[in-house]
Every structure is written in structure tokens, then in C-alpha cells.
Design a protein around this motif. Structure first.
Motif, PDB file in Angstrom:
ATOM      1  N   GLY A  89       0.761  -1.242   0.000  1.00  0.00           N
ATOM      2  CA  GLY A  89       0.000   0.000   0.000  1.00  0.00           C
ATOM      3  C   GLY A  89       0.792   1.292   0.000  1.00  0.00           C
ATOM      4  O   GLY A  89       0.229   2.369  -0.026  1.00  0.00           O
ATOM      5  N   ARG A  90       2.114   1.219   0.034  1.00  0.00           N
ATOM      6  CA  ARG A  90       2.978   2.396  -0.015  1.00  0.00           C
ATOM      7  C   ARG A  90       2.639   3.429   1.070  1.00  0.00           C
ATOM      8  O   ARG A  90       2.556   4.621   0.820  1.00  0.00           O
ATOM      9  CB  ARG A  90       2.963   3.022  -1.395  1.00  0.00           C
ATOM     10  N   ASN A  91       2.463   2.903   2.282  1.00  0.00           N
ATOM     11  CA  ASN A  91       2.302   3.759   3.454  1.00  0.00           C
ATOM     12  C   ASN A  91       2.974   3.054   4.628  1.00  0.00           C
ATOM     13  O   ASN A  91       3.415   1.904   4.498  1.00  0.00           O
ATOM     14  CB  ASN A  91       0.817   4.055   3.724  1.00  0.00           C
ATOM     15  N   LEU A  92       3.080   3.720   5.747  1.00  0.00           N
ATOM     16  CA  LEU A  92       3.848   3.165   6.859  1.00  0.00           C
ATOM     17  C   LEU A  92       3.185   1.967   7.521  1.00  0.00           C
ATOM     18  O   LEU A  92       3.871   1.067   8.007  1.00  0.00           O
ATOM     19  CB  LEU A  92       4.169   4.264   7.874  1.00  0.00           C
ATOM     20  N   ASP A  93       1.869   1.909   7.524  1.00  0.00           N
ATOM     21  CA  ASP A  93       1.184   0.725   8.062  1.00  0.00           C
ATOM     22  C   ASP A  93       1.477  -0.499   7.201  1.00  0.00           C
ATOM     23  O   ASP A  93       1.789  -1.576   7.723  1.00  0.00           O
ATOM     24  CB  ASP A  93      -0.325   0.952   8.144  1.00  0.00           C
ATOM     25  N   ALA A  94       1.376  -0.330   5.889  1.00  0.00           N
ATOM     26  CA  ALA A  94       1.663  -1.431   4.970  1.00  0.00           C
ATOM     27  C   ALA A  94       3.138  -1.818   5.038  1.00  0.00           C
ATOM     28  O   ALA A  94       3.480  -3.006   4.952  1.00  0.00           O
ATOM     29  CB  ALA A  94       1.286  -1.039   3.539  1.00  0.00           C
ATOM     30  N   LEU A  95       4.013  -0.828   5.220  1.00  0.00           N
ATOM     31  CA  LEU A  95       5.440  -1.106   5.357  1.00  0.00           C
ATOM     32  C   LEU A  95       5.693  -2.002   6.566  1.00  0.00           C
ATOM     33  O   LEU A  95       6.395  -3.007   6.473  1.00  0.00           O
ATOM     34  CB  LEU A  95       6.228   0.196   5.480  1.00  0.00           C
ATOM     35  N   TYR A  96       5.119  -1.651   7.696  1.00  0.00           N
ATOM     36  CA  TYR A  96       5.282  -2.457   8.911  1.00  0.00           C
ATOM     37  C   TYR A  96       4.799  -3.889   8.661  1.00  0.00           C
ATOM     38  O   TYR A  96       5.485  -4.851   9.016  1.00  0.00           O
ATOM     39  CB  TYR A  96       4.526  -1.823  10.081  1.00  0.00           C
ATOM     40  N   ASP A  97       3.640  -4.021   8.047  1.00  0.00           N
ATOM     41  CA  ASP A  97       3.096  -5.354   7.773  1.00  0.00           C
ATOM     42  C   ASP A  97       4.041  -6.173   6.910  1.00  0.00           C
ATOM     43  O   ASP A  97       4.296  -7.350   7.191  1.00  0.00           O
ATOM     44  CB  ASP A  97       1.727  -5.255   7.100  1.00  0.00           C
ATOM     45  N   CYS A  98       4.583  -5.560   5.857  1.00  0.00           N
ATOM     46  CA  CYS A  98       5.479  -6.286   4.957  1.00  0.00           C
ATOM     47  C   CYS A  98       6.799  -6.621   5.646  1.00  0.00           C
ATOM     48  O   CYS A  98       7.330  -7.720   5.468  1.00  0.00           O
ATOM     49  CB  CYS A  98       5.738  -5.475   3.688  1.00  0.00           C
ATOM     50  N   LEU A  99       7.326  -5.704   6.435  1.00  0.00           N
ATOM     51  CA  LEU A  99       8.609  -5.949   7.104  1.00  0.00           C
ATOM     52  C   LEU A  99       8.511  -7.025   8.168  1.00  0.00           C
ATOM     53  O   LEU A  99       9.438  -7.815   8.341  1.00  0.00           O
ATOM     54  CB  LEU A  99       9.151  -4.653   7.712  1.00  0.00           C
ATOM     55  N   THR A 100       7.415  -7.062   8.863  1.00  0.00           N
ATOM     56  CA  THR A 100       7.278  -8.093   9.896  1.00  0.00           C
ATOM     57  C   THR A 100       6.990  -9.458   9.282  1.00  0.00           C
ATOM     58  O   THR A 100       7.106 -10.476   9.959  1.00  0.00           O
ATOM     59  CB  THR A 100       6.196  -7.736  10.933  1.00  0.00           C
ATOM     60  N   ASP A 101       6.658  -9.470   7.998  1.00  0.00           N
ATOM     61  CA  ASP A 101       6.377 -10.719   7.293  1.00  0.00           C
ATOM     62  C   ASP A 101       7.577 -11.207   6.468  1.00  0.00           C
ATOM     63  O   ASP A 101       7.484 -12.244   5.823  1.00  0.00           O
ATOM     64  CB  ASP A 101       5.158 -10.533   6.395  1.00  0.00           C
ATOM     65  N   VAL A 102       8.691 -10.482   6.482  1.00  0.00           N
ATOM     66  CA  VAL A 102       9.879 -10.885   5.721  1.00  0.00           C
ATOM     67  C   VAL A 102      10.329 -12.258   6.208  1.00  0.00           C
ATOM     68  O   VAL A 102      10.498 -12.471   7.408  1.00  0.00           O
ATOM     69  CB  VAL A 102      11.006  -9.832   5.882  1.00  0.00           C
ATOM     70  N   ARG A 103      10.525 -13.191   5.279  1.00  0.00           N
ATOM     71  CA  ARG A 103      10.863 -14.572   5.625  1.00  0.00           C
ATOM     72  C   ARG A 103      12.348 -14.894   5.471  1.00  0.00           C
ATOM     73  O   ARG A 103      12.810 -15.912   5.951  1.00  0.00           O
ATOM     74  CB  ARG A 103      10.061 -15.545   4.757  1.00  0.00           C
ATOM     75  N   GLU A 104      13.088 -14.056   4.753  1.00  0.00           N
ATOM     76  CA  GLU A 104      14.525 -14.271   4.624  1.00  0.00           C
ATOM     77  C   GLU A 104      15.241 -13.053   5.191  1.00  0.00           C
ATOM     78  O   GLU A 104      14.638 -11.994   5.349  1.00  0.00           O
ATOM     79  CB  GLU A 104      14.919 -14.502   3.175  1.00  0.00           C
ATOM     80  N   GLU A 105      16.512 -13.206   5.523  1.00  0.00           N
ATOM     81  CA  GLU A 105      17.228 -12.098   6.123  1.00  0.00           C
ATOM     82  C   GLU A 105      17.248 -10.889   5.192  1.00  0.00           C
ATOM     83  O   GLU A 105      17.435 -11.020   3.985  1.00  0.00           O
ATOM     84  CB  GLU A 105      18.655 -12.512   6.479  1.00  0.00           C
ATOM     85  N   ALA A 106      17.046  -9.732   5.796  1.00  0.00           N
ATOM     86  CA  ALA A 106      17.033  -8.483   5.044  1.00  0.00           C
ATOM     87  C   ALA A 106      17.649  -7.386   5.903  1.00  0.00           C
ATOM     88  O   ALA A 106      17.552  -7.411   7.123  1.00  0.00           O
ATOM     89  CB  ALA A 106      15.607  -8.105   4.654  1.00  0.00           C
ATOM     90  N   GLU A 107      18.287  -6.458   5.215  1.00  0.00           N
ATOM     91  CA  GLU A 107      18.875  -5.314   5.905  1.00  0.00           C
ATOM     92  C   GLU A 107      18.451  -4.038   5.186  1.00  0.00           C
ATOM     93  O   GLU A 107      18.474  -3.983   3.962  1.00  0.00           O
ATOM     94  CB  GLU A 107      20.398  -5.405   5.910  1.00  0.00           C
ATOM     95  N   ILE A 108      18.074  -3.060   5.974  1.00  0.00           N
ATOM     96  CA  ILE A 108      17.772  -1.733   5.434  1.00  0.00           C
ATOM     97  C   ILE A 108      18.857  -0.801   5.950  1.00  0.00           C
ATOM     98  O   ILE A 108      19.036  -0.663   7.155  1.00  0.00           O
ATOM     99  CB  ILE A 108      16.377  -1.243   5.862  1.00  0.00           C
ATOM    100  N   ARG A 109      19.579  -0.208   5.017  1.00  0.00           N
ATOM    101  CA  ARG A 109      20.641   0.738   5.362  1.00  0.00           C
ATOM    102  C   ARG A 109      20.178   2.145   5.017  1.00  0.00           C
ATOM    103  O   ARG A 109      19.780   2.410   3.885  1.00  0.00           O
ATOM    104  CB  ARG A 109      21.918   0.444   4.577  1.00  0.00           C
ATOM    105  N   ILE A 110      20.259   3.019   5.979  1.00  0.00           N
ATOM    106  CA  ILE A 110      19.923   4.423   5.744  1.00  0.00           C
ATOM    107  C   ILE A 110      21.232   5.199   5.685  1.00  0.00           C
ATOM    108  O   ILE A 110      22.001   5.202   6.639  1.00  0.00           O
ATOM    109  CB  ILE A 110      19.029   4.991   6.855  1.00  0.00           C
ATOM    110  N   VAL A 111      21.491   5.818   4.536  1.00  0.00           N
ATOM    111  CA  VAL A 111      22.663   6.670   4.379  1.00  0.00           C
ATOM    112  C   VAL A 111      22.196   8.091   4.116  1.00  0.00           C
ATOM    113  O   VAL A 111      21.095   8.304   3.602  1.00  0.00           O
ATOM    114  CB  VAL A 111      23.612   6.169   3.266  1.00  0.00           C
ATOM    115  N   HIS A 112      23.007   9.041   4.488  1.00  0.00           N
ATOM    116  CA  HIS A 112      22.637  10.459   4.392  1.00  0.00           C
ATOM    117  C   HIS A 112      21.325  10.705   5.141  1.00  0.00           C
ATOM    118  O   HIS A 112      20.375  11.271   4.610  1.00  0.00           O
ATOM    119  CB  HIS A 112      22.558  10.923   2.936  1.00  0.00           C
ATOM    120  N   ARG A 113      21.338  10.258   6.369  1.00  0.00           N
ATOM    121  CA  ARG A 113      20.145  10.322   7.225  1.00  0.00           C
ATOM    122  C   ARG A 113      19.619  11.752   7.384  1.00  0.00           C
ATOM    123  O   ARG A 113      18.407  11.978   7.383  1.00  0.00           O
ATOM    124  CB  ARG A 113      20.507   9.728   8.577  1.00  0.00           C
ATOM    125  N   ASP A 114      20.526  12.714   7.564  1.00  0.00           N
ATOM    126  CA  ASP A 114      20.088  14.105   7.726  1.00  0.00           C
ATOM    127  C   ASP A 114      19.352  14.612   6.490  1.00  0.00           C
ATOM    128  O   ASP A 114      18.353  15.321   6.605  1.00  0.00           O
ATOM    129  CB  ASP A 114      21.276  15.018   8.050  1.00  0.00           C
TER     130      ASP A 114
END
Length: 89
Positions: free
Chosen positions: A32-57
């Protein structure tokens, strides 16, 4: 392991943010391209995944308050799903 790099110097809006997440992590078509849908998809990830945030500011500047909520959602999803790692610099 899937790796998603969120580069704040390149992500200028919410659409670009969600496009980067969806393509890198191969979210389903119904994402759904919103934060609720993001949470749902991330908590359902079945294989290892990493999200790297660069240039955070820059990400915070571009997305304003949405970036703070995004970071909280990412952390909460990582706490819920041991296969998800968050790396922010």
C-alpha cells in the motif's frame, strides 16, 4: 540476504521512498505504499534483510516529520522480526 539502501541524498519524497523499499525487498503487488503497509510487509519478511539508511540528515530534511515516523516503524519492525536488520548512519 536482501539489502535495501535508502539514500537520503537521492530520496526526495514519499513515493521514491516506498518505490525503493518495494523494489529492493520485493514487496507484493498489493503493498500500500504507506507506513502501516510497510510495517506489515517488514514483519512478514521470511529471509534475512537489511535496510541501510545513508545520508540520514538529508532524508530527514526531504521527508520532514515522515522520516521520524519511518525510523520508528523500521525499528519496531526489526524488534518484531529477527530476520530484519536496520543500519542507519
Amino acid at each position: 540476504m536482501r539489502v535495501c539502501v535508502l539514500d537520503g541524498a537521492e530520496i526526495k519524497n514519499r513515493r521514491q521512498l516506498h518505490d525503493a523499499l518495494a523494489s529492493s525487498l520485493e514487496f507484493p503487488q498489493w503493498y500500500g505504499r504507506n507506513l502501516d503497509a510497510l510495517y506489515d510487509c517488514l514483519t512478514d519478511v521470511r529471509e534475512e534483510a537489511e535496510i541501510r539508511i545513508v545520508h540520514r540528515d538529508a532524508l530527514r530534511e526531504n521527508l520532514e516529520g515522515y522520516a521520524s515516523v519511518l525510523e520508528r516503524v523500521l525499528q519496531e519492525a526489526a524488534e518484531e522480526n529477527p530476520r530484519l536488520m536496520i543500519d542507519s548512519k
